[in-house]
Motif scaffolding. Structure first.
Motif, PDB file in Angstrom:
ATOM      1  N   ASP A 277      11.020  10.670 -18.649  1.00 29.63           N
ATOM      2  CA  ASP A 277      10.904  10.207 -20.030  1.00 29.63           C
ATOM      3  C   ASP A 277      11.705  11.136 -20.949  1.00 29.63           C
ATOM      4  OD1 ASP A 277       9.822   9.818 -22.743  1.00 29.63           O
ATOM      5  OD2 ASP A 277       8.366   8.518 -21.750  1.00 29.63           O
ATOM      6  N   ASN A 278      12.833  10.630 -21.448  1.00 29.38           N
ATOM      7  CA  ASN A 278      13.722  11.433 -22.278  1.00 29.38           C
ATOM      8  C   ASN A 278      13.090  11.820 -23.614  1.00 29.38           C
ATOM      9  OD1 ASN A 278      15.890  11.312 -20.391  1.00 29.38           O
ATOM     10  ND2 ASN A 278      16.399   9.278 -21.128  1.00 29.38           N
ATOM     11  N   PHE A 279      12.371  10.871 -24.213  1.00 31.78           N
ATOM     12  CA  PHE A 279      11.739  11.127 -25.508  1.00 31.78           C
ATOM     13  C   PHE A 279      10.739  12.275 -25.402  1.00 31.78           C
ATOM     14  CE2 PHE A 279       8.039  10.138 -28.281  1.00 31.78           C
ATOM     15  CZ  PHE A 279       8.638  10.407 -29.509  1.00 31.78           C
ATOM     16  N   LEU A 280       9.894  12.251 -24.387  1.00 30.81           N
ATOM     17  CA  LEU A 280       8.920  13.324 -24.216  1.00 30.81           C
ATOM     18  C   LEU A 280       9.615  14.659 -23.959  1.00 30.81           C
ATOM     19  CD1 LEU A 280       6.043  11.722 -22.096  1.00 30.81           C
ATOM     20  CD2 LEU A 280       6.262  11.905 -24.573  1.00 30.81           C
ATOM     21  N   ALA A 281      10.706  14.634 -23.210  1.00 33.38           N
ATOM     22  CA  ALA A 281      11.436  15.874 -22.932  1.00 33.38           C
ATOM     23  C   ALA A 281      11.978  16.488 -24.218  1.00 33.38           C
ATOM     24  CB  ALA A 281      12.571  15.608 -21.950  1.00 33.38           C
ATOM     25  N   GLU A 282      12.585  15.658 -25.048  1.00 37.28           N
ATOM     26  CA  GLU A 282      13.124  16.171 -26.310  1.00 37.28           C
ATOM     27  C   GLU A 282      12.011  16.736 -27.181  1.00 37.28           C
ATOM     28  OE1 GLU A 282      16.278  16.516 -27.010  1.00 37.28           O
ATOM     29  OE2 GLU A 282      16.891  15.556 -25.149  1.00 37.28           O
ATOM     30  N   GLN A 283      10.901  16.008 -27.274  1.00 39.42           N
ATOM     31  CA  GLN A 283       9.818  16.447 -28.151  1.00 39.42           C
ATOM     32  C   GLN A 283       9.111  17.682 -27.600  1.00 39.42           C
ATOM     33  OE1 GLN A 283      11.044  13.867 -30.833  1.00 39.42           O
ATOM     34  NE2 GLN A 283       9.381  15.286 -31.207  1.00 39.42           N
ATOM     35  N   LEU A 284       9.089  17.842 -26.288  1.00 40.68           N
ATOM     36  CA  LEU A 284       8.518  19.058 -25.720  1.00 40.68           C
ATOM     37  C   LEU A 284       9.326  20.287 -26.135  1.00 40.68           C
ATOM     38  CD1 LEU A 284       7.374  17.940 -22.158  1.00 40.68           C
ATOM     39  CD2 LEU A 284       5.943  19.110 -23.860  1.00 40.68           C
ATOM     40  N   MET A 285      10.647  20.155 -26.187  1.00 40.26           N
ATOM     41  CA  MET A 285      11.444  21.295 -26.635  1.00 40.26           C
ATOM     42  C   MET A 285      11.246  21.561 -28.124  1.00 40.26           C
ATOM     43  SD  MET A 285      12.623  22.753 -24.051  1.00 40.26           S
ATOM     44  CE  MET A 285      13.378  24.047 -25.034  1.00 40.26           C
ATOM     45  N   VAL A 286      10.919  20.524 -28.897  1.00 45.80           N
ATOM     46  CA  VAL A 286      10.547  20.753 -30.298  1.00 45.80           C
ATOM     47  C   VAL A 286       9.236  21.529 -30.351  1.00 45.80           C
ATOM     48  CG1 VAL A 286      10.028  19.694 -32.521  1.00 45.80           C
ATOM     49  CG2 VAL A 286      11.727  18.641 -31.031  1.00 45.80           C
ATOM     50  N   LEU A 287       8.278  21.138 -29.522  1.00 49.69           N
ATOM     51  CA  LEU A 287       6.995  21.847 -29.462  1.00 49.69           C
ATOM     52  C   LEU A 287       7.181  23.299 -29.026  1.00 49.69           C
ATOM     53  CD1 LEU A 287       4.792  19.036 -27.877  1.00 49.69           C
ATOM     54  CD2 LEU A 287       4.312  20.176 -30.058  1.00 49.69           C
ATOM     55  N   VAL A 288       8.115  23.528 -28.103  1.00 46.37           N
ATOM     56  CA  VAL A 288       8.411  24.897 -27.692  1.00 46.37           C
ATOM     57  C   VAL A 288       8.899  25.708 -28.888  1.00 46.37           C
ATOM     58  CG1 VAL A 288       9.989  26.338 -26.325  1.00 46.37           C
ATOM     59  CG2 VAL A 288       8.853  24.380 -25.264  1.00 46.37           C
ATOM     60  N   SER A 289       9.827  25.135 -29.665  1.00 47.12           N
ATOM     61  CA  SER A 289      10.350  25.868 -30.821  1.00 47.12           C
ATOM     62  C   SER A 289       9.254  26.116 -31.849  1.00 47.12           C
ATOM     63  CB  SER A 289      11.526  25.108 -31.454  1.00 47.12           C
ATOM     64  OG  SER A 289      11.111  23.941 -32.137  1.00 47.12           O
ATOM     65  N   ASP A 290       8.341  25.155 -32.015  1.00 49.56           N
ATOM     66  CA  ASP A 290       7.217  25.360 -32.932  1.00 49.56           C
ATOM     67  C   ASP A 290       6.326  26.499 -32.450  1.00 49.56           C
ATOM     68  OD1 ASP A 290       5.213  24.430 -35.105  1.00 49.56           O
ATOM     69  OD2 ASP A 290       4.032  24.304 -33.266  1.00 49.56           O
ATOM     70  N   ALA A 291       6.126  26.554 -31.132  1.00 51.33           N
ATOM     71  CA  ALA A 291       5.233  27.576 -30.566  1.00 51.33           C
ATOM     72  C   ALA A 291       5.829  28.975 -30.629  1.00 51.33           C
ATOM     73  CB  ALA A 291       4.881  27.214 -29.124  1.00 51.33           C
ATOM     74  N   VAL A 292       7.121  29.106 -30.322  1.00 52.29           N
ATOM     75  CA  VAL A 292       7.703  30.454 -30.196  1.00 52.29           C
ATOM     76  C   VAL A 292       8.436  30.906 -31.450  1.00 52.29           C
ATOM     77  CG1 VAL A 292       7.906  30.225 -27.693  1.00 52.29           C
ATOM     78  CG2 VAL A 292       9.864  29.617 -29.139  1.00 52.29           C
ATOM     79  N   LEU A 293       8.852  29.950 -32.296  1.00 46.42           N
ATOM     80  CA  LEU A 293       9.606  30.296 -33.498  1.00 46.42           C
ATOM     81  C   LEU A 293       8.928  29.868 -34.791  1.00 46.42           C
ATOM     82  CD1 LEU A 293      13.149  29.123 -32.260  1.00 46.42           C
ATOM     83  CD2 LEU A 293      12.223  31.444 -32.179  1.00 46.42           C
ATOM     84  N   ASP A 294       7.840  29.067 -34.656  1.00 46.61           N
ATOM     85  CA  ASP A 294       7.166  28.495 -35.828  1.00 46.61           C
ATOM     86  C   ASP A 294       8.152  27.688 -36.661  1.00 46.61           C
ATOM     87  OD1 ASP A 294       4.729  28.018 -36.915  1.00 46.61           O
ATOM     88  OD2 ASP A 294       4.362  30.054 -37.604  1.00 46.61           O
TER      89      ASP A 294
END
Length: 435
Positions: A277-294
């Motif tokens: 699922d490409n959409f979930l993959a892209e959004q997971l990397m957004v969540l990663v940036s939110d988690a580690v970079l706020d």
């Protein structure tokens, strides 16, 4: 006698590895494109076979292995942060984290909706949408009608798609969501197939047609909509039933704020990996940036992951998106093997089996790499497919009880990828049966 048996074993083992090596290097099928291959035994810490293992290849959806590992490190397997928010007087100010589950047609999570409904404050949504482009680097504009290229956004809602579906026992198909903001109308075109639904290129209007002679037909199709902060706010207002005011992004994320847990990360990993699922993959990397970079910043999230999680890879990944849709992504087989080794070391095998597609059983390889009748799957691996690029990397379980790591790339071939897959299927089964 014992020495004789041990020598026989070593001779048989050596012959097996030689045959694998010869097949990889001399196959007429594998020679029809550029191939990279590596087979590794993590127990012996030994590379068994390698071909072009240090060269870069376009990985397609093998990129999701990098996304999975980075997400697992940054988010864990617990609940993700679905919403950032803060209180100021009589106001509740909130902004998106990239959480894809909000009213998604497969997850239908309503945690954020209930939170906003129950708030006894005025609601203000921060417009942080400009922090993220709708398409990734190198994506093709003409992918706009297809789910595999659903738009990325800071705060997805309904999976950023309109799902048009019909149950076999019903005469009519239904949209999800059913909203005046995403108008759906019958097509004036004649239609001879089972059904179709299409969206206008420049705006969120849809038309559909169904062959009424085929009432027993069941289907579901997702069509992306054009995302915007304004549309998301309006769809949220519909769902919450309260007025929401859109406000400018003035770096609220840098101030003290709270987080709203929504769905388990496990469920996102499994769907992303199994059906690619490409959409979930892209959004997971957004969540990663939110988690580690706020912050909402895929590029920043990737840079952080490369520096903190992947610095020990033998070759630096050229990594630009979460899904692998971009042909600008390039990895080497030996870096993928190193990453698989890290996953094998840090993630329990039962979770690996739950996340990765299983040969002959689930996900994108349910019709490939089957085990012997009555036996469990022996391949747990991630596929990758783009024009002239295909890949398969993961875990191979042998009949002797060993777990091997393998990574295969084919680039710049002509014709159908099924030819390479059939040859690879024979090779992987031989390894499973003989190693």
């Amino acid at each position: 006698m014992k020495n004789c048996k041990w020598l026989c074993f070593l001779f048989f083992f050596s012959c097996t590895v030689q045959k694998i090596n010869k097949t990889v290097r001399t196959s007429d099928v594998f020679e029809k494109g550029h191939m990279g291959f590596m087979l590794y035994d993590p127990v012996k810490d030994k590379t068994l076979v390698k071909l072009n293992e240090a060269k870069y290849f376009i990985p397609a959806s093998n990129t999701k292995i990098f996304t999975f590992y980075s997400s697992y490190k940054a988010l864990g397997d617990g609940y993700i942060n679905g919403l950032n928010y803060t209180y100021q007087g009589d106001s509740l100010i909130f902004w998106g984290t990239g959480d894809p589950s909000l009213l998604h047609p497969d997850f239908k999570d309503s945690t954020a909706i209930n939170f906003l409904k129950n708030a006894d404050k005025k609601l203000f949504m921060v417009n942080n949408f400009e922090r993220l482009s709708s398409y990734g680097p190198g994506w093709s504009w003409n992918w706009f009608p297809y789910y595999f290229a659903a738009e990325r956004s800071a705060m997805p809602i309904y999976g950023n798609v309109l799902r048009y579906s019909k149950k076999a026992e019903l005469a009519e198909a239904k949209p999800y969501p059913k909203s005046v903001l995403l108008p759906l109308m019958p097509s004036s075109q004649t239609h001879s197939g089972n059904y179709f639904i299409q969206r206008d290129f420049e705006k969120n209007t849809y038309e559909y047609a169904i062959n009424k002679e085929k009432d027993s037909l069941a289907f579901a199709t997702d069509k992306p909509f054009i995302t915007s902060a304004n549309l998301t706010r309006n769809l949220l207002q519909e769902a919450v039933g309260k007025q929401i005011t859109l406000i400018k992004d003035t770096n609220y994320s840098k101030s003290s704020h709270e987080k709203l847990p929504t769905v388990k990360a496990d469920s996102l990993y499994a769907q992303m990996m199994k059906i690619s699922d490409n959409f979930l993959a892209e959004q997971l990397m957004v969540l990663v940036s939110d988690a580690v970079l706020d912050s909402i910043n895929i590029r920043g999230g990737i840079s952080y992951a490369k520096e903190h999680y992947l610095a020990d890879l033998p070759d630096e990944p050229q990594w630009v998106d979460g899904s692998g849709l971009s042909p600008q992504n390039m990895f080497t087989p030996r870096s993928v093997i190193k990453l698989l080794h890290k996953i094998h070391t840090e993630v329990p095998m039962e979770k690996i089996k739950a996340y990765f597609p299983a040969g002959g059983e689930s996900g994108t390889i349910r019709n490939w790499y089957p085990a012997d009748p009555g036996q469990p799957a022996y391949i747990y691996a991630k596929t990758g497919t783009l024009a002239m690029s295909t890949a398969l990397s993961g875990f191979l379980l042998t009949k002797s009880g060993q777990t091997l790591l393998f990574s295969t790339f084919f680039n710049n071939y002509t014709g159908s990828s099924s030819v390479q897959k059939k040859e690879l299927q024979k090779l992987l089964y031989f390894i499973h049966d003989n190693y």
